[in-house]
Every structure is written in C-alpha cells, then in structure tokens.
Design a protein around this motif. Structure first.
Motif, short mmCIF file in Angstrom:
data_model
loop_
_atom_site.label_atom_id
_atom_site.label_comp_id
_atom_site.label_asym_id
_atom_site.label_seq_id
_atom_site.Cartn_x
_atom_site.Cartn_y
_atom_site.Cartn_z
N SER A 18 -2.25 -2.00 -5.46
CA SER A 18 -2.68 -1.46 -4.17
C SER A 18 -1.87 -0.26 -3.71
O SER A 18 -2.20 0.34 -2.68
CB SER A 18 -2.63 -2.55 -3.09
OG SER A 18 -3.52 -3.61 -3.40
N SER B 10 -2.52 0.19 -10.94
CA SER B 10 -3.72 0.79 -10.36
C SER B 10 -4.28 1.86 -11.29
O SER B 10 -3.54 2.67 -11.84
CB SER B 10 -3.40 1.42 -9.00
OG SER B 10 -4.52 2.11 -8.49
N PRO C 20 -1.13 6.68 -7.58
CA PRO C 20 -0.64 6.83 -6.21
C PRO C 20 -0.32 8.30 -5.92
O PRO C 20 0.04 9.06 -6.81
CB PRO C 20 0.64 5.98 -6.19
CG PRO C 20 0.47 5.00 -7.30
CD PRO C 20 -0.30 5.73 -8.36
N VAL D 130 0.83 -1.21 0.00
CA VAL D 130 0.00 0.00 0.00
C VAL D 130 0.86 1.26 0.00
O VAL D 130 0.54 2.24 -0.68
CB VAL D 130 -0.95 0.01 1.22
CG1 VAL D 130 -1.76 1.30 1.27
CG2 VAL D 130 -1.88 -1.20 1.17
N THR D 131 1.95 1.24 0.75
CA THR D 131 2.79 2.44 0.87
C THR D 131 4.25 2.14 0.57
O THR D 131 4.75 1.05 0.88
CB THR D 131 2.69 3.05 2.28
OG1 THR D 131 3.15 2.08 3.24
CG2 THR D 131 1.27 3.46 2.61
N LYS E 248 -6.07 4.19 -10.21
CA LYS E 248 -6.03 5.41 -9.41
C LYS E 248 -4.57 5.74 -9.12
O LYS E 248 -3.88 4.99 -8.44
CB LYS E 248 -6.79 5.21 -8.10
CG LYS E 248 -6.85 6.47 -7.24
CD LYS E 248 -7.65 6.23 -5.98
CE LYS E 248 -7.71 7.49 -5.13
NZ LYS E 248 -8.49 7.27 -3.87
N GLN F 31 -0.85 3.14 -2.84
CA GLN F 31 -1.64 4.38 -2.69
C GLN F 31 -0.76 5.61 -2.47
O GLN F 31 -1.14 6.70 -2.87
CB GLN F 31 -2.61 4.23 -1.51
CG GLN F 31 -3.65 3.15 -1.68
CD GLN F 31 -4.56 3.03 -0.48
OE1 GLN F 31 -4.53 3.86 0.44
NE2 GLN F 31 -5.38 1.99 -0.46
N SER F 32 0.39 5.44 -1.83
CA SER F 32 1.23 6.60 -1.54
C SER F 32 2.70 6.28 -1.71
O SER F 32 3.14 5.16 -1.44
CB SER F 32 0.97 7.11 -0.11
OG SER F 32 1.36 6.14 0.84
#
Length: 370
Positions: A239, A261, A265, A218-219, A263, A241-242
């Motif tokens: 996954s 993704s 990051p 995720v990160t 979306k 995101q950041s």
C-alpha cells in the motif's frame, strides 16, 4: 555546523532566561502564581552544567516563605547538558516538560510519569538513554523531544493512555487515532494496523538493520529513516504510495529493497530516491512479477539497474490495536483534558463519558475504551 551552533545559542538564551537563585533542598525553582517550576542553576557556566548529577528526585511540592507550591513543570533548559545526571525521578504532579529541559543530559532511562500532559521540543534531545516509559497522561509532544537517540532499544506506554500505544510489545509510539507510528527504535516491529510512518520516526536509529513496512502503510514521512547507518534491508508493503524527502538519507549500508506494490511509490524528492548514489549502493530491488518495466521508467526508480521480479507473498495476519485498559486508580484520566468537550450520560445504571470523539464507560471500577 551552523545550524547546530544556532540551536546551541537559542537553547543557551532560553536557559539564561529561566535561571533562578531560589534553591530548596538542592533544587532550583521559579514560582509562577501558585505553582513551582524546576529551573537551571545559575548562569551559563560549565560548573553549573555539572551541578545536577547522579540521581535527582523532584518533590511533588515545595514550601517557600511558609507557602506550599505544587511542582507542576520542568522548566526550559532545567537540566541542560547535565551530562553527569544519570537518573531523574519526576512526581505525578508535573504536567509539562519544557523546551530542552534535559537536552544533553546523561540519563540512562527516561520515565514520563502519569501526570505529564505535554513535552516540548528538544526536551530529551541528544540524550542516549536505552529505555523510554510513557505514562497514561501524555497527550502532546514534539518529535524532536525524543527522536535521534541511537541507543533507544525499548519503548513502553501505559495501557491506560488513550492517546498512544506501544502495541503488543512493538517497541514504538503509535497514535491511536491516526494509526501513525510516531517513534520507533532498533527493536521495533511495525503492527499491520499502522497506516503511516511519521517524519523522523526512526531518525538516527543506528542499530536498525532491517525493517518491514506492513501492508496498510500508505505514506513514509520525511526523514523517517534518516541516518539509520546500519539499515541493510527494507521491505515496502503493497500500500505504500509516497516516500517523503530524505526518508532514507545516509542509510549508507542499504543494499536490498523489496517492493510489494506493482505501482512504484512516489518519491517527494523526485529522482533523489534512496539517497545520494555516491554514498548508497543498492544491489537488489525486488518487485512483483510483470512490474520491472514500470519501475525502470518511473522517476526516482529509473536510475537503478538491479531489478529482480518475484512472487509477492500473502499479507501478514492483521494485528489488532490493544484497547485502553485502566484500573480503578486510573479513572481520573477521563476528564483530565479538554473538559469542555466531555459530556456525561447515565444509561441503565452505567456512566458514559463522551470525550474527544471517543466514548468511555465505567462499569464498577473498570474503564473500557470503544
């Protein structure tokens, strides 16, 4: 340069404070209570930096004034800039490796014995060894203690260590509880159960050419791939995101980025993205079909004009974190730390120990991890 100078002076001051004139069989010590601490030789002189050389074997105990002292710590700066020291053998009696203990030493390999519980900051900084072996007892360490090694190619962790694992030959240090990859090297393969990449995890892994961030991450922490000069290809799992500050700083050969993704990051640095545009020239950014417009209007991504849409492949098979496996001689690891939180319960002839929110059970001579 100023930062390095300040660090150098701080370490020098620490070494001076730890110096000792008590020499036993060629090794210098301080005595703290009933325990012995290995220390630096003399004052800050160049001849002292070459005092420890070749292979040094630290004993498990020493005798001083008719009293036996167990050697429990490698003191702050004990082998500071001993660039002729190629190998050191530490006894299992050592529990702590102090700040800058081996800073700048010439070690070819680092072996952390089972008894070591903690490693302080910069302990092995600026040491370019090729292999890192970690015993069953290591619980706490500063990332600065072992990061920044451009030569590191192999990482192994005792299967009995309840805190960290190197996966199934993944060549990484992975926190068992948080599933964070704490340290990687040029030969790391990130298991799919990893959920985050830690700060400076791959810092200065100059031999790393490509990396795949798997589907559950995720990160990506700040400076995670900072100064990975040869890194060319990056795949970001679905996954992510950041991406932390300076995560890909000075990755000057970074050419291809693939994002799974739809979306984009979020970059902690905002429009800094993958680094200084005058130093890094991205040729291709591959994104899922239908998401090109989203990427081109997202902060940190909008400055690029090299997007291609692709069909995202299926996720890789799920890896399973290796369980803790101990032999009979390893059973003493259970109560070694945090004894106050350990409870013992006997059920149906089996001994259960509840420690640090984990349950251990001993059946005969085996230990299993749940």
């Amino acid at each position: 340069m100023k930062r390095k100078l300040l660090l150098f002076l701080a370490i020098a001051a620490t070494v001076a404070l730890q110096a000792s004139d008590i020499c036993i069989d060629g090794i210098y010590y301080l005595f703290e209570g009933d325990e012995a601490v290995v220390t630096y030789k003399g004052a800050i002189h160049y001849e002292d930096m070459e005092y420890y050389h070749d292979t040094v074997v630290i004993p498990s105990s020493v005798v001083y004034e008719s009293k036996t002292y167990p050697v429990t710590k490698i003191g702050d700066g004990a082998f500071w800039i001993c660039n002729k020291l190629t190998h050191v053998v530490l006894p299992t009696s050592v529990k702590v490796i102090g700040t800058s203990a081996f800073y700048g030493a010439g070690l070819k390999e680092v072996i952390i014995p089972d008894g070591v519980d903690s490693i302080a900051s910069y302990a092995f900084y600026d040491v370019f060894y090729k292999k890192l072996t970690i015993g069953k007892g290591l619980r706490v360490f500063a990332i600065s203690a072992i990061s920044g090694n451009s030569m590191l190619a192999k990482i192994e962790i005792s299967p009995c260590n309840p805190y960290y694992t190197s996966g199934d030959n993944s060549n990484a240090i992975i926190d068992r509880q948080t599933k964070k990859l704490v340290l990687g090297c040029e030969n790391t393969t990130i298991p799919t159960y990893v959920t985050s990449i830690g700060e400076s995890a791959f810092y200065y892994c100059s031999g790393l050419k490509s990396i795949t961030i798997p589907q559950n991450v995720v990160t990506i922490g700040a400076g995670a791939f900072d100064s990975c000069y040869k890194l060319e290809d990056v795949i970001l799992g679905r996954s992510v995101q950041s991406i932390g500050s300076l995560a890909f700083n000075l990755c000057v050969w970074l050419t291809n980025i693939t994002c799974y993704s739809s979306k984009p990051p979020v970059f902690e640095d905002g429009d800094y993205a993958f680094g200084d545009e005058e130093e890094i020239y991205i040729e291709h950014i591959y994104v899922p079909k239908g998401s090109k417009g989203t990427y081109k209007t997202t902060i940190g991504w909008e400055n690029y004009d090299c997007y291609d849409e692709i069909t995202i492949p299926a996720d890789a098979p799920e890896d399973v974190m290796p369980p803790v496996k101990c032999e009979e001689t390893d059973l003493d690891i259970i109560p070694a730390n945090n004894k106050l939180s350990t409870r013992k319960v006997i059920r149906n002839g089996r001994l259960f120990l509840y420690n640090n929110e984990h349950i251990y059970t001993i059946t005969g001579a085996k230990l299993q991890f749940y």
